[in-house]
Design a protein around this motif. Sequence first.
Motif, PDB file in Angstrom:
ATOM      1  N   LYS A 239      46.503  42.571  36.028  1.00 36.21           N
ATOM      2  CA  LYS A 239      45.103  42.360  35.673  1.00 36.21           C
ATOM      3  C   LYS A 239      44.639  43.380  34.640  1.00 36.21           C
ATOM      4  N   ARG A 242      39.332  46.074  33.592  1.00 38.66           N
ATOM      5  CA  ARG A 242      37.966  45.710  34.002  1.00 38.66           C
ATOM      6  C   ARG A 242      37.990  45.067  35.382  1.00 38.66           C
ATOM      7  N   SER A 243      38.985  44.234  35.631  1.00 36.47           N
ATOM      8  CA  SER A 243      39.117  43.581  36.930  1.00 36.47           C
ATOM      9  C   SER A 243      39.833  44.468  37.945  1.00 36.47           C
ATOM     10  N   SER A 246      37.583  47.042  39.497  1.00 40.15           N
ATOM     11  CA  SER A 246      36.279  46.583  39.981  1.00 40.15           C
ATOM     12  C   SER A 246      36.001  47.048  41.404  1.00 40.15           C
ATOM     13  N   SER A 251      32.087  47.197  40.962  1.00 40.47           N
ATOM     14  CA  SER A 251      31.975  45.869  40.351  1.00 40.47           C
ATOM     15  C   SER A 251      32.719  45.902  39.025  1.00 40.47           C
ATOM     16  N   ALA A 252      33.003  44.720  38.499  1.00 39.16           N
ATOM     17  CA  ALA A 252      33.664  44.650  37.199  1.00 39.16           C
ATOM     18  C   ALA A 252      32.781  45.210  36.104  1.00 39.16           C
ATOM     19  N   GLU A 256      33.669  48.329  33.652  1.00 38.27           N
ATOM     20  CA  GLU A 256      33.614  48.255  32.187  1.00 38.27           C
ATOM     21  C   GLU A 256      32.769  49.389  31.619  1.00 38.27           C
TER      22      GLU A 256
END
Length: 298
Positions: A239, A242-243, A246, A251-252, A256
Amino acid sequence: MQDQQPARLLGPAEVRRLAEELGVRPTKKLGQNFVHDPNTVRRIVATSKVTADDVVLEVGPGLGSLTLGLLSTAQAVTAVEVDAALASRLPRTVAEHAPGPADRLRVVEADALSVRRGDFADRAPTALVANLPYNVAVPVVLHLLAELPTLRHGLVMVQAEVADRLAAKPGGRTYGVPSAKVAWFAEVHREGSVSRSVFWPVPNVDSGLVSFTRIEPPSVVAHEQVFAVIDAAFAQRRKMLRSALSGWAGSAARAETVLRAAGISPSARGEQLAVADFVRIAEAARDTLDGSQGTVSP
């Protein structure tokens, strides 16, 4: 400093005799594969670059093959052995084969993963040299480097695949959590392979040598915080960060935010990042914390 005299090293017949005397039947659970080739012992000691100024920490000395070689070169050896029978026999084996340096051996009966800095307060180790059980090699190396800052260099013999992972650089297939974490503590290099035939019993895997030289920590951020980022980044290896981050960030979107603050593309993947990049992520998370542990401002 006393003169260092070569010890009489153990050969195949002596290794088997000692094992029979102790009723030792090597087990996979403890990762017991005893080195019985004197030339391999000499090679390990020479490659380790241990000198008469070093206090060596040896993990899993077993029947004493490597211990004898190290005592011929080092100032002293502290051997950590979890097997009570092996731990109790080792001083006598050394006295029989190397009576001169026998008083420079200290045996600690313990699990290497449980030892602490205070256990070595009287004689802080400066080098780690060991034939490590394959099933715990990475945790042992990381634990000892974290717990014993006096360890400045060393050489470990581990399963070949583990050696490759420890020494891997970003971008390669073998680069992962062990590679990134050990890079926090040290520069690591692959130092060649070791034949299966030098062990008793013969293992069903190949072995490799890995050397390390301690470096200064790359950040004032605690290594545990950086390691949390590394674990999250590789938990879902394919992945994008960003994912992958998360859950760690909350959270994503928050992941980020941290990645951009660290100057790292949210679409990058963990295997592309060096330890310095993971440090920047941890530092960016610290700087954007909103006051809740593990939560960053969006």
